[in-house]
Design an enzyme around this catalytic site. Structure first.
Site, mmCIF file in Angstrom:
data_model
loop_
_atom_site.group_PDB
_atom_site.id
_atom_site.type_symbol
_atom_site.label_atom_id
_atom_site.label_comp_id
_atom_site.label_asym_id
_atom_site.label_seq_id
_atom_site.Cartn_x
_atom_site.Cartn_y
_atom_site.Cartn_z
ATOM 1 N N CYS A 1 56.296 62.664 -122.705
ATOM 2 C CA CYS A 1 56.287 62.458 -120.998
ATOM 3 C C CYS A 1 56.997 61.693 -120.461
ATOM 4 O O CYS A 1 56.952 60.666 -120.719
ATOM 5 C CB CYS A 1 54.483 62.388 -120.975
ATOM 6 S SG CYS A 1 53.440 63.930 -121.625
ATOM 7 N N ARG B 1 61.848 63.134 -123.487
ATOM 8 C CA ARG B 1 60.530 62.666 -123.836
ATOM 9 C C ARG B 1 59.568 63.686 -123.756
ATOM 10 O O ARG B 1 58.641 63.357 -124.287
ATOM 11 C CB ARG B 1 60.379 61.816 -122.687
ATOM 12 C CG ARG B 1 61.248 60.560 -122.382
ATOM 13 C CD ARG B 1 60.618 59.607 -121.305
ATOM 14 N NE ARG B 1 59.492 59.122 -121.676
ATOM 15 C CZ ARG B 1 59.265 57.750 -122.254
ATOM 16 N NH1 ARG B 1 60.451 57.236 -122.651
ATOM 17 N NH2 ARG B 1 58.292 57.313 -122.583
ATOM 18 N N TRP C 1 55.069 66.511 -122.978
ATOM 19 C CA TRP C 1 54.586 66.671 -124.397
ATOM 20 C C TRP C 1 53.085 66.902 -124.551
ATOM 21 O O TRP C 1 52.680 65.745 -124.446
ATOM 22 C CB TRP C 1 55.604 65.599 -125.220
ATOM 23 C CG TRP C 1 55.532 65.837 -126.468
ATOM 24 C CD1 TRP C 1 56.452 66.438 -127.234
ATOM 25 C CD2 TRP C 1 54.444 65.395 -127.480
ATOM 26 N NE1 TRP C 1 55.850 66.627 -128.685
ATOM 27 C CE2 TRP C 1 55.036 65.884 -128.864
ATOM 28 C CE3 TRP C 1 53.200 64.680 -127.461
ATOM 29 C CZ2 TRP C 1 54.234 65.705 -130.145
ATOM 30 C CZ3 TRP C 1 52.682 64.394 -128.688
ATOM 31 C CH2 TRP C 1 53.115 64.884 -129.963
ATOM 32 N N ASN D 1 51.244 59.495 -118.555
ATOM 33 C CA ASN D 1 51.890 59.670 -119.888
ATOM 34 C C ASN D 1 51.017 58.722 -120.930
ATOM 35 O O ASN D 1 50.670 57.568 -120.403
ATOM 36 C CB ASN D 1 53.294 58.833 -119.836
ATOM 37 C CG ASN D 1 53.846 58.724 -121.466
ATOM 38 O OD1 ASN D 1 53.385 59.373 -121.981
ATOM 39 N ND2 ASN D 1 54.947 57.838 -121.255
ATOM 40 N N GLY D 2 50.425 59.280 -122.053
ATOM 41 C CA GLY D 2 49.538 58.701 -122.556
ATOM 42 C C GLY D 2 48.261 59.278 -123.127
ATOM 43 O O GLY D 2 48.245 60.425 -122.973
ATOM 44 N N GLU E 1 67.380 60.479 -145.020
ATOM 45 C CA GLU E 1 67.686 60.550 -143.421
ATOM 46 C C GLU E 1 68.330 61.882 -143.154
ATOM 47 O O GLU E 1 68.429 62.602 -142.329
ATOM 48 C CB GLU E 1 68.523 59.529 -143.089
ATOM 49 C CG GLU E 1 69.261 59.658 -141.555
ATOM 50 C CD GLU E 1 68.091 59.659 -140.313
ATOM 51 O OE1 GLU E 1 66.909 59.582 -140.833
ATOM 52 O OE2 GLU E 1 68.527 59.852 -139.530
ATOM 53 N N LYS F 1 67.092 64.783 -140.855
ATOM 54 C CA LYS F 1 68.001 65.267 -139.630
ATOM 55 C C LYS F 1 68.071 66.941 -139.642
ATOM 56 O O LYS F 1 67.970 67.688 -138.697
ATOM 57 C CB LYS F 1 69.421 65.111 -139.682
ATOM 58 C CG LYS F 1 69.875 63.459 -139.504
ATOM 59 C CD LYS F 1 69.785 63.166 -137.967
ATOM 60 C CE LYS F 1 68.072 62.787 -137.746
ATOM 61 N NZ LYS F 1 67.915 61.644 -137.538
ATOM 62 N N GLU G 1 64.505 68.406 -138.653
ATOM 63 C CA GLU G 1 64.215 68.412 -137.437
ATOM 64 C C GLU G 1 64.839 69.277 -136.343
ATOM 65 O O GLU G 1 64.229 69.443 -135.138
ATOM 66 C CB GLU G 1 63.999 66.934 -136.721
ATOM 67 C CG GLU G 1 65.180 66.318 -136.467
ATOM 68 C CD GLU G 1 64.946 64.633 -136.228
ATOM 69 O OE1 GLU G 1 64.031 64.639 -135.451
ATOM 70 O OE2 GLU G 1 65.735 63.680 -136.628
ATOM 71 N N HIS H 1 61.721 64.990 -162.530
ATOM 72 C CA HIS H 1 60.321 64.842 -162.314
ATOM 73 C C HIS H 1 59.490 65.794 -161.503
ATOM 74 O O HIS H 1 58.356 65.808 -161.173
ATOM 75 C CB HIS H 1 59.984 63.612 -162.052
ATOM 76 C CG HIS H 1 60.460 62.539 -163.117
ATOM 77 N ND1 HIS H 1 60.228 62.164 -164.254
ATOM 78 C CD2 HIS H 1 61.662 61.868 -162.755
ATOM 79 C CE1 HIS H 1 60.822 61.507 -164.941
ATOM 80 N NE2 HIS H 1 61.839 60.922 -164.006
ATOM 81 N N LYS I 1 61.331 62.443 -127.746
ATOM 82 C CA LYS I 1 62.294 61.366 -128.409
ATOM 83 C C LYS I 1 61.472 60.031 -128.730
ATOM 84 O O LYS I 1 61.635 59.419 -129.743
ATOM 85 C CB LYS I 1 63.387 61.161 -127.114
ATOM 86 C CG LYS I 1 64.165 59.733 -127.556
ATOM 87 C CD LYS I 1 65.097 60.304 -128.796
ATOM 88 C CE LYS I 1 66.279 59.257 -128.880
ATOM 89 N NZ LYS I 1 66.814 59.617 -130.342
HETATM 90 O O1 M6R Z 1 62.147 55.039 -130.974
HETATM 91 P P1 M6R Z 1 61.786 54.842 -132.743
HETATM 92 O O2 M6R Z 1 62.908 54.349 -133.422
HETATM 93 O O3 M6R Z 1 60.677 54.013 -132.695
HETATM 94 O O4 M6R Z 1 61.491 56.241 -133.189
HETATM 95 C C1 M6R Z 1 61.037 56.597 -134.401
HETATM 96 C C2 M6R Z 1 60.968 58.015 -134.668
HETATM 97 O O5 M6R Z 1 60.122 58.779 -133.933
HETATM 98 C C3 M6R Z 1 62.394 58.584 -134.756
HETATM 99 O O6 M6R Z 1 63.522 57.862 -135.445
HETATM 100 C C4 M6R Z 1 62.380 60.099 -135.100
HETATM 101 O O7 M6R Z 1 62.049 60.180 -136.270
HETATM 102 C C5 M6R Z 1 63.535 60.718 -134.834
HETATM 103 N N1 M6R Z 1 63.546 61.843 -134.118
HETATM 104 C C6 M6R Z 1 64.715 60.968 -135.857
HETATM 105 O O8 M6R Z 1 65.525 61.878 -135.569
#
Ligand code: M6R
Length: 611
Positions: free
Chosen positions: A2, A27, A73, A99-100, A484, A488, A491, A507, A606
């Site tokens: 949010c 956000r 969000w 927000n929260g 990672e 990527k 997501e 395994h 984000k």
């Molecule tokens: O702001 P942060 O680094 O604490 O965020 C952590 C995760 O939410 C963030 O890395 C998320 O996994 C990304 N969308 C990955 O690309």
């Protein structure tokens, strides 16, 4: 999670709110709304993007110089027009954005229903609006007092911007757990979840702390705690350029941020790594360095990509400095009753500096007496303010939801820490120390070279954009990179992908391999090269498709793999910084080819400021 904006001043609020919401859309982006005060309060809200809201609201009368706006969000209640913010209290006295999460909202709601309140949305925010109004009417108190009294009854997290219909020349902002920044202009104030919507209007900001309440009018600002203690606002000047938050000719922020990495890594070690003096100096850790050098154990915490960077950190610190390291998901760490002692050093990694689980894990570690350090990107965010010491990554604003340059900046900081500790603990010889410093310096140029192969990545992406599954394999430093790469892809393209240590494939996951399964293998010339060549053969024997990231000039894997993506050679300890780049670009192209919204993938936001 949010985005919040607010404005009070002499200018028209609506354009400021809409442009601010567009900057904060990373956000949350399932619905948006604004409320403007001009003799009476107008509320416009819509399911969908900020542009959908703008299409609708810009055709209405949006005149007014006080207003609040929100991009959502969803937590409580599905994304629709009714659940979108702002929310009005039942009798229309208060309009607020939030927000929260209000954790005790159902109990509060029951009590309010008993006292005759009706609810039209499914949100926790409407409960808060009604609670404030109930106290306001029943106690015959000012809006500010009603807000403070209501917030003292709330359990949970909030960043709030509030308008009271009877006090239209005021905005009230409050924070606990969810970030809020006040922009200070000339006869005007701005409220925002972060500084990005504010920077085009003013560089003077006040970061609210937990339990702060700010009352803003055109004549001034008063700051106090929820308990009514007066506070002196601390105005800071932010060092953020508007160009840093624009796409600068790229189609998406993600691609811009991928291409920024030669510069962002340079910015991360600028002033810290010196080739002249042949030394690394981390000013932010100066006071804790003796403790770090003597550390018996380091615990790294983070979420998502930051957790992956932490895994690279574990390998680096154990390898170079021989200090035992544990890496934990912050969300698990905070609830699993971990053993933390005052001798422990906890390193929290976070791009946003606002991730709720990481923040809570930090608080837990502090309570147990540990020394807590932060590696964060967003200056002034909550985590650097909560930790004892730390290092900013200085990668510049990362707006694409998929983290790219933040990862390489975090790994750069971890590499600097590991190299310094290795040298100070006499694990690394001066020769090795110097070589690592030189190689760290060479990384940005090597990334530039990788970025030149963009077209090659596009060709490969076109071939596999319709795959339903991907496997990513890596060993040693490249295992976290495999994780990672898989994150990527999933997501932003919604293709199922898994990262595995290459040797673990036998395994279980090997059962998945057939002629339709693309397997991305990180197979550079490091100390496990022969082993990974065998893993590639195992995949090929089962007709899997191998896309291999290899060291420049590799001829052996070229004969085995279906596609090779070359990267320059580097030291094993720094290879994650190079090997991740092809994976970022591959996932970007695949997502674009599948018409996915790369910068704002579905269901995501984000910064995850709720647990
Ligand atoms: O702001 P942060 O680094 O604490 O965020 C952590 C995760 O939410 C963030 O890395 C998320 O996994 C990304 N969308 C990955 O690309």
């Amino acid at each position: 999670m949010c985005g919040i904006v607010g404005y009070i001043g002499e200018k028209q609020a609506y354009p400021i709110l809409i442009s601010g919401l567009k900057r904060l859309e990373y956000r949350g982006y399932d619905s948006a709304g604004v409320s403007i005060f001009n003799k009476k309060v107008k509320v416009f809200k819509k399911k969908g993007k900020v542009s959908d809201l703008d299409d609708f609201a810009s055709k209405q009368d949006t005149a007014g110089t006080v207003g609040i706006g929100h991009t959502r969000w969803a937590t409580h209640g599905e994304p629709n027009d009714l659940n979108a913010h702002p929310h009005e209290s039942m009798n229309g006295h208060f309009i607020l954005i939030h927000n929260g999460i209000i954790e005790n909202y159902s109990k509060l709601k029951e009590k309010l229903i008993d006292r005759g309140y009706n609810f039209i949305s499914e949100t926790d925010t409407e409960v808060l609006a009604n609670l404030i109004e109930y106290i306001y009417l029943k106690g015959k108190v000012s809006a500010e007092i009603a807000v403070r009294l209501a917030l003292s009854k709330v359990i949970g997290a909030f960043g709030l911007a509030i308008i009271c219909r009877e006090e239209p020349d005021k905005l009230i902002a409050a924070r606990r757990g969810s970030p809020l920044v006040i922009g200070v202009g000339d006869g005007e104030y701005f409220i925002a979840s972060d500084a990005t919507p504010i920077v085009e209007h003013t560089k003077s900001v006040i970061y609210l702390n937990d339990d702060d309440v700010a009352i803003l009018s055109r004549d001034g600002l008063s700051l106090k705690t929820i308990k009514n203690d007066s506070l002196t606002p601390k105005v800071q000047i932010i060092d953020l350029d508007i160009g840093e938050i624009e796409k600068n000719g790229f189609d998406h922020f993600m691609m811009k941020e991928i291409f920024e990495q030669p510069k962002s890594i340079l910015d991360t070690f600028r002033g810290r790594v010196s080739l002249d003096k042949m030394e690394i100096f981390l000013g932010g850790l100066y006071n804790v360095m003796p403790k770090l050098i003597e550390a018996k154990r380091i615990i790294i915490i983070g979420c998502g990509t930051s957790w992956h960077a932490g895994l690279v950190g574990e390998y680096l610190i154990e390898d170079l400095a021989r200090i035992p390291v544990e890496v934990e998901y912050a969300s698990e760490f905070r609830y699993r009753n971990p053993i933390i002692t005052p001798d422990d050093i906890v390193i929290a990694i976070s791009q946003s500096g606002e991730t709720a689980d990481t923040l809570a894990a930090i608080k837990l570690a502090k309570q147990a007496g540990a020394t807590v350090l932060g590696i964060c990107n967003v200056v002034g965010s909550s985590i650097p303010r909560e930790t004892h010491a730390g290092v900013y990554t200085h990668a510049g604003p990362e707006i694409g939801v998929a983290s790219t340059k933040a990862f390489t900046a975090q790994v750069t900081v971890l590499a600097m820490i590991a190299i310094v500790l290795g040298y100070e603990r006499k694990v690394l010889s001066k020769k090795n120390y110097d070589e690592l410093i030189k190689e760290l310096h060479a990384i940005p140029t090597k990334i530039e070279k990788i970025l030149k192969s963009n077209n090659n990545y596009l060709k490969v992406s076109k071939l596999y954009k319709d795959a339903t599954n991907f496997l990513y394999l890596g060993r040693g430093y490249l295992f976290p990179v495999a994780l990672e790469g898989a994150l990527k892809l999933k997501e932003i393209s919604y293709i199922h992908a898994e990262g595995y240590p290459a040797a673990e494939m036998k395994h279980g996951p090997i059962a998945l391999i057939d002629e339709k399964m693309p397997v991305v293998v990180l197979a550079i010339k490091d100390k496990t090269y022969e082993k990974i060549v065998s893993n590639i053969q195992e995949v090929k024997a089962r007709k899997g498709i191998v896309i291999a990231v290899v060291s420049e000039g590799d001829t052996i894997i070229k004969k085995l793999a279906d596609h090779v993506l070359e990267i320059p050679e580097t030291k094993d300890e720094l290879c994650a910084l190079l090997a991740v780049i092809p994976l970022q670009i591959l996932s970007y192209h695949i997502a674009v080819l599948r018409n996915c919204n790369v910068d704002q993938p579905r269901n995501l936001a984000k910064s995850v400021t709720v647990e």
